[in-house]
Design a protein around this motif. Structure first.
Motif: not given
Ligand code: SF4
Ligand code: SF4
Length: 436
Positions: A305-307, A324-326, A348-353
């Motif tokens: 999962p993304c940090r 958390p990100c853009g 837990a996030c995997r919402e984007c690439d």
């Protein structure tokens, strides 16, 4: 950053931190793949210097290792950019990056161009900047210039690269993956022209295989020694979970891909990159491409999962607030300068690439697991040997690349030896033909 500090961080369940600071959302280019294009009317903002300094102080206080100044177009803020890179270096942040669309390399005469390029290179070379990217959207110069709305920029970049090398900066060609990669040969492959989806996807694969090859050959020919890629950011500006604060997104067809297209796209790139690794330091990790292509094929498998929102943060130009990100605008952490501590909790996030955060998460995830739960990693690798092999291969290759230090030339012999241990290295840096 010392290896011992990194190990201590990994043991605590943290990756070396990074913050992306959007210095401004002003831009002078017209890229259809980006909401910040000059032709898109909205009220523009630039972060003031004191605010950025506070954000840098907070990043240094929280032990963040990497800092990127992004835009809009960062070089529109050249004086402040130089000052802030220097400031971040003094605060002890070792990995500082920025980049450009190359507008400053355009000029009416050769003498004017050379003078402008030399000035930019000289000023950046006097800072602790580690990596500098220059955007290249297409293997075809006229297509790239048409997309950017910057006439003559490709010749300008071609002139700029060796001048930067003379000043000890090795820029990276930064590809924003899009359907214009190989001009009409990629953009005009359309499902309605094929008897079924399988035939379409096969033609799509072939077109992008040629497109990626032509792209890497082209940037080698332009003199680049490093390349990276931004995955297509076609997230809807507002979905249930995402609310883009970083407006580098678009709904334009050229960056919108269906799930099965993405599966093919990432897999094709994974097949092509190894052919160019001996000559070009290509950051894009094959392990990320592997899990992304599996993800879009609907297959289960190892994916870390993304940090973003834990070790990685994004600071928006509009008010210096951290997110958390853009793309997770719902999770507002307030002004970066006031952040008391880095957020905690399970990733837990995997919402984007978004590769800026997804690639280091995928690369660093197994390292963290190795130090905290080695048995779990062993089991994971036993179940998924392809991922394990790919991940180890990426790390070995990164080492041969000198960890992508953009202030050092490539050690081509080492790169070659890494990939072809039994074949003597060529006497001179190879230039692959630019194929049509
Ligand atoms: S992609 Fe970069 S250069 Fe193009 S419009 Fe967006 S910010 Fe400007
Ligand atoms: S995957 Fe990472 S970059 Fe994407 S929305 Fe989630 S936290 Fe943000």
């Amino acid at each position: 950053m010392s290896i011992f500090r990194t190990i201590r961080q990994l043991r605590r369940g943290r990756l070396p931190g990074q913050v992306v600071i959007q210095l401004t959302d002003r831009c002078n280019a017209r890229c259809p793949q980006c909401g910040m294009r000059a032709t898109n009317a909205f009220s523009r903002t630039t972060l003031d210097t004191a605010e950025v300094r506070r954000a840098i102080d907070a990043a240094a206080r929280h032990g963040m290792a990497a800092l990127s100044f992004t835009g809009g177009e960062p070089l529109l803020e050249m004086d402040r950019l130089v000052e802030l890179i220097t400031y971040a270096g003094r605060q002890g942040i070792p990995y500082i990056r920025t980049g450009t669309n190359g507008f400053a390399f355009c000029g009416k005469t050769a003498a004017e161009r050379r003078q402008r390029i030399t000035e930019v290179a000289r000023r950046l070379a006097n800072t602790p900047l580690r990596n500098f990217w220059i955007s290249v959207d297409s293997a075809i110069p006229t297509v790239h210039e048409g997309m950017r709305g910057l006439k003559g920029v490709v010749e300008g970049i071609r002139e700029a690269v060796p001048i930067f090398h003379e000043h000890g900066i090795y820029p990276a060609a930064n590809l924003g993956i899009n359907r214009n990669l190989n001009g009409a040969a990629t953009s005009e492959v359309r499902p309605e022209d094929f008897r079924d989806r399988a035939a379409y996807l096969s033609a799509f694969r072939q077109a992008f295989d040629t497109g990626f090859r032509r792209f890497y050959a082209q940037v080698l020919d332009m003199g680049f020694t490093i390349a990276n890629a931004c995955y297509p950011m076609s997230v809807e500006p507002r979905t249930e979970n995402l609310d883009a604060v970083y407006t580098a997104t678009s709904e334009d067809r050229i960056v919108r891909f269906e799930r099965d297209e993405k599966a093919v796209l990432f897999d094709t790139m994974r097949q092509v990159i190894p052919d160019y690794r001996p000559n070009l330091r290509i950051f894009t990790p094959l392990c990320s491409l592997l899990v992304l292509s599996r993800h879009y094929r609907g297959e289960a498998g190892v994916s870390y999962p993304c940090r973003g929102g834990l070790d990685f943060l994004f600071v928006e130009a509009r008010g210096g607030k951290a997110f958390p990100c853009g793309y997770r605008g719902h999770d507002d952490f307030g002004p970066m300068g006031n952040l008391p501590a880095l957020p905690d909790g399970p990733a837990a996030c995997r919402e984007c690439d978004w590769e800026c955060f997804r690639d280091p998460s995928e690369l660093g995830g197994p390292l963290m697991e190795l130090l905290r739960h080695p048995w779990a990693l062993f089991k994971r690798f036993r179940q998924d040997r392809e991922f394990a092999r790919t991940w180890f291969g990426d790390l070995r290759y990164y080492r041969s690349c000198g960890w992508f230090d953009g202030r050092r030339p490539p050690a081509l012999e080492r790169l070659h030896h890494h990939l072809h241990p039994d074949v003597p290295a060529p006497a001179a840096p190879a230039r692959l033909p630019v194929r049509g």
